[in-house]
Structures are given as C-alpha cells and as structure tokens.
Write a protein that holds these residues in place. Sequence first.
Motif, PDB file in Angstrom:
ATOM      1  N   THR A 554       0.845  -1.225  -0.025  1.00 25.66           N
ATOM      2  CA  THR A 554      -0.067  -0.066   0.143  1.00 25.66           C
ATOM      3  C   THR A 554       0.868   1.333  -0.179  1.00 25.66           C
ATOM      4  N   LEU A 596      -6.113   5.033  -7.374  1.00 20.92           N
ATOM      5  CA  LEU A 596      -7.255   4.299  -7.048  1.00 20.92           C
ATOM      6  C   LEU A 596      -6.956   2.946  -6.287  1.00 20.92           C
ATOM      7  N   ILE A 597      -5.932   2.228  -6.990  1.00 22.35           N
ATOM      8  CA  ILE A 597      -5.479   1.157  -6.559  1.00 22.35           C
ATOM      9  C   ILE A 597      -5.036   1.229  -5.047  1.00 22.35           C
ATOM     10  N   SER A 599      -6.193   3.409  -2.990  1.00 22.15           N
ATOM     11  CA  SER A 599      -6.945   3.518  -2.190  1.00 22.15           C
ATOM     12  C   SER A 599      -7.974   2.274  -1.704  1.00 22.15           C
ATOM     13  N   ALA A 600      -7.922   1.358  -2.739  1.00 22.35           N
ATOM     14  CA  ALA A 600      -8.424   0.189  -2.548  1.00 22.35           C
ATOM     15  C   ALA A 600      -7.508  -0.824  -1.488  1.00 22.35           C
ATOM     16  N   LEU A 601      -6.230  -0.891  -1.898  1.00 19.13           N
ATOM     17  CA  LEU A 601      -5.319  -1.502  -0.958  1.00 19.13           C
ATOM     18  C   LEU A 601      -5.388  -1.044   0.431  1.00 19.13           C
ATOM     19  N   PHE A 603      -8.023   0.344   1.871  1.00 19.19           N
ATOM     20  CA  PHE A 603      -9.200  -0.171   2.491  1.00 19.19           C
ATOM     21  C   PHE A 603      -9.213  -1.778   2.802  1.00 19.19           C
ATOM     22  N   ILE A 604      -8.336  -2.579   1.914  1.00 16.89           N
ATOM     23  CA  ILE A 604      -8.279  -3.987   2.264  1.00 16.89           C
ATOM     24  C   ILE A 604      -7.327  -3.953   3.488  1.00 16.89           C
TER      25      ILE A 604
END
Length: 642
Positions: A554, A596-597, A599-601, A603-604
């Motif tokens: 991340t 965006l990736i 942000s997704a990482l 969150f995970i």
Amino acid sequence: MKNIVVMVLFVLCCFTSIQGQNTSIEETETFFPNADVLKEDTIEYKFLSVPENWDDPKSNTIKIAVCILKNKSNKANADAVVFIQGGPGASGVQNIRSWYRHPLREKNDIVLFDIRGTGFSEPRLCPDLGKKFMEILAKNQSETEDEKQKTAEALFCKQDLLNQGVDIEAYNSLSVSRDLHALKTLLGYSNWHVYGASYGTYMAQVYTSMFPKDIKTLSLDSPISEISTYYTKNTTNYISSLSKVFKRCLSDSDCHNQYPDLETIYYKTIADLEEHPITVKVDKKIIASGEFTYNSEDFKIAIQQALYNKKLVEVIPLLIYQFHERNEDALGNLVAAFSSLLGMDYGVYFCVSCNETLPNNKISEYQTDASKYKGLKGGVAFYKSDFKVCEKWNLNRQDTIVPHDLSKLSSISSPVLVFSGEYDPITPLTNGDKVARKFKKGYTVVGHNLGHVPGFTRTGSKVAEFFINNPNKQLDISAFKKEATIDFVGGVALNPGVSKVGNNLSKINLVFLLPLFVALLIMFVFIFTYVIKLIRKKYKTNSDKIIRVLSILTSIVGITGLISLVLALTKVAGQNYFVLAFGLPENFNYIFTVLLIFSALLFITMLYFIVRIKIINDRSIVFSVLFSNILLVTYLFYWGIL
C-alpha cells in the motif's frame, strides 16, 4: 571643443529647466523586500518627484517609483532602455522579472517605472477598484446592471480622488511624457532607448513627438495605431483574431476531430449562457461570496483574454467546450486567472482613458462595428461599458478633448522596431504596418503564432536586443517564423483536483504540508525496515506477515502515485501550465488508476488490521504506517484528485 561647450550648456539648460519645475530624485529602499534573488543583483530603487500638473506652479508634488537594473558589463556610461508599461494602469516596476535576466541587460541599464498613480508610485489611485469590478462580474445580473454598478464604483473613485485633492485631469500621456523627460535628465542620460508595450506604445509615441531628442531608438510592442479607433474597432479586432483559431482548428485533423463545429459551439454557448448562466464555487479570498456566475459576457471576455497568450490560445478549443458542457469544476479553477485581468490600478485607467481615449472614440461607431457580428450580441460589454463610465466621468468637464498631434513622428530619424502578434485581439496584426509607416525608419516584426506583446518571448527578447544594440544593422524580420506552431490541447483527462495540487505545490505552505511530509517519511522508513525483516523471516505468524506485506505494498503504491502525480504536474506545467486548470493529458491516466488502486489496497489493509488486530504483534507500529497512508489519501481527497 566648441561642440562640447554647446553640449554642456544644453544639458545645464535642460537641468535648470527641470529644477525650475520642482523636480528631484532620491534613493529609497527596495520595493521587493522578500525577493532574495533581487537582493543579490545590482538594482537601484528611487522616487522621482514631479509636479502633478506640469502647467500649474502651485501643483501638488507626486512621487513616481523608479527601478534601475544596472547593466551586467559594469559599464559606467552604459546606454539605458526605459520601459513604458501598458494598461493604462499596470505597473512597470512589478514587471521586473521579465527584465532582470533580459539579454539587453548585458550592455544596457534597464529603467522601469510606475506611471503616475500606479503600483509603487504615490499617491496610488483607487487600488481596490479592480477588486470591486470583480465582485460585480461575479454576480448573476444583466449587462445593464453590471454597467450601472461599474459606473457607480468608478464615479465613487473619482469623487474620492477629488476629495483628496488629486488633479485627475493631470493623468495622461502628455504628463507621463514630461515625467519621462525629467527622469532621463535627472538620471544623467543624454538620450535613451524607449520600449513601450500595449497602451505604453501610445504613450511612447506621444513622448517621442514631444521630446524627439530623448529617443535613441524606439521599440513598440503591440502598438496602438490610431487612438480614435482603439475602442470603435474593438469587436472586429477580437473576432478577427478568434476566427484565426477557428480556421486553424478546422485545418488541424486532431483538433477538428475532438472539437467539431468549434465556431458554431462558441456562438451557441453565448446564447446558452444568456439564458442559463453557470455559477461555480471559488476561493473566498478571490470573491467574498465564494461564488462566481459566468454569463455570456464573462464567457466572451474570457475567450478574448485567452487570445493574449500563446499557451492560452492552445487551450481555447478546450475552454469553449468546457463552457458549452458546463464543467463547473474546471470553470471554477479559471476564476483566479480571470481575476488577474483586473489586477491593475483602475483609478489611473479611467483617468487616462477618460482624459484622452474614450472622448476620441464614438459609441455609435463602436455599435456599428459590433452589429456586424450578430452572434456576439452587441460586442463585449467589458469594453463597451467604458463609454458610459467616461461619459459620466467627464460630465462637468469644460475643455474640449482632442487627440494628440502625432504628425511630427514622420520626421523622426530614430530607428523604430514594431512587434505585432498574429493572434493579438486588442492591438491586431494590421496595426504593426500602420504604425511603422509613421516613421522614416520603421521596421515591422510579426510574432507568428503569438498573441499580445510578442516581444516578451525568448525570440522577441533576442530581436529587441539585436535591434537596440545594433540599430543600423539589418534586422531579421522573419525571426518568429522559427517559433513553434500552435499545438491545440486535446485528450485531457478532466480532474478538478489537479489545479489545486499544482497551486499547493507552487506556493508551498509548510504548516499545511508538514503532516504529509512526516507521513511520507514514516512510510519510507517502514518499507525499508520491514522489507529487510520479511526477507530475514523475522515474523512467525501469517497475520504478521500478511499485514506487513499489505502495508508495504500500500505504501509503495501510494508513494509511487504521488511522485508520478508531481512529476506529471511538473512536466505539463513546463509545456502548458494552463492545461492544469482542467486536468492532465490522457497519457497520464495511469496515475489516477494507481491512486485508485492505492485507495483500494488501503481499505483492504485497514479491514484486515481491524479483523486481526488482537493477534498482530507491534500493533502501534503497524497502525502508525496505516495512519500515514490514511493521511495521504485524505490529502488526495481534499485536493479532489480522488
């Protein structure tokens, strides 16, 4: 010997005459106390004291700010180039960054001054008037109401000046010419090279006509040819230049494919905005209400102003389509640039304009010219309203205002260089030849692919330097043909946050950015430390391994995205910084994907941390890096990137 005596007597006579008019010059402190780069340079700052009214022995004394950039060759008796800024009402001294590295400084002193009433000169006439005009333009109201309020503010300015004892009729090109003659004499120059820009070209012509012996060479950058048509031909000048953009876009397959029917869309947008203005959010430092409403008149003046600058010309098709598509985010970013239009001293603007310009232009001729362009619906109100202001301004004036007699210019023997920009909407290309023909030795240089004041480009500076230092040598009048052609901007990925990031990074606020810098440092340290620990297999449980791998991944993606964004901003700003008001070219789309990736990482990773928090070792350290990532994503959301 006899000639020397005559020369000395002449200088003494001039000096005595100047002294008799209660003039003097004195040194003062720097006008730029916070500009460290200027402190290291050889620059003199002075105030020239002159009568406000040269014809009145009892006149007030006013001060004119002067800045002298000494030549780089350290020549004691170097020639001087004096710069007359335009507007009228713009500051010449504040234009110092265009001159302190100018090639002319190698052999010449550069003399900058603020014409009476502007900038650092004293008194400064109604410095807040432009800001008040901006507040008027920001409102959602009719052209008639705009004109009414603009006139009221201008007349309030006039009355305030009268209450202060300011002789408003003494602010004109004749007075500026006498100021310049006094300045030249008191600085000890026998003559000098005069460089006028925009409205300063008219003042330069008046000065040359009054004091021809002061002039060694004359350079006129974007000249006024006839003061009597300066306003009346305003609409034709604008549309003629804009039509060149339409024509070029039509012949450019990339531009035409992306912006089909550009001319039709331009006129359709005018009609649409008349019925449905666009209100956008803006910084309250610019507009107190925090809102700016674009109507058809604001659109017209925005496009007209874009023609001044080559880089803005390249975004005109994009800009027209953004207005047509009502992109509020992008248009909100433009308001700051729009406000710079009103950054000059409008007290001086109206003193000069109502003293010598508007009275010599007829509103009926303006309206006749504007009526040729039905889709424009009455010309450009921003300029048309000046007729009404000056009508009221001069209401109780007793004398008759006539144009200055410039017929003597035909006898001037000094060489004259005239720059004209191909896309210039206010002093069009045709002005160049008209002005050059006024002189015995007039040379026109066309600024191909450029707008207003092409002499301030790299090519223009070289042409001016060669001309002034070698006035009797053959001039390369085709120098601008080597200038890069217009490259219309297309394929932009719209993102309102790009402009905000650019502004934050160009004006670094350490207090605001310090938390981000600390977060990035923590992320770097975490990546370095825990990659080594993972390689050395320091962690026994899967939970510890997974959370650290996720956190490292991340952080790497987040840092990569941010660095890529900054590099993209830097590259695009170097090519055409106006693009940043809309977003980034589509070839940088990967940056938004990376973010965006990220942000997704994040969150995970956060979700996994929360679920497995009880069995993760050194939770505080892991949380600190996660918090740093959260801080980074918070900045991205604040800027509007995500």
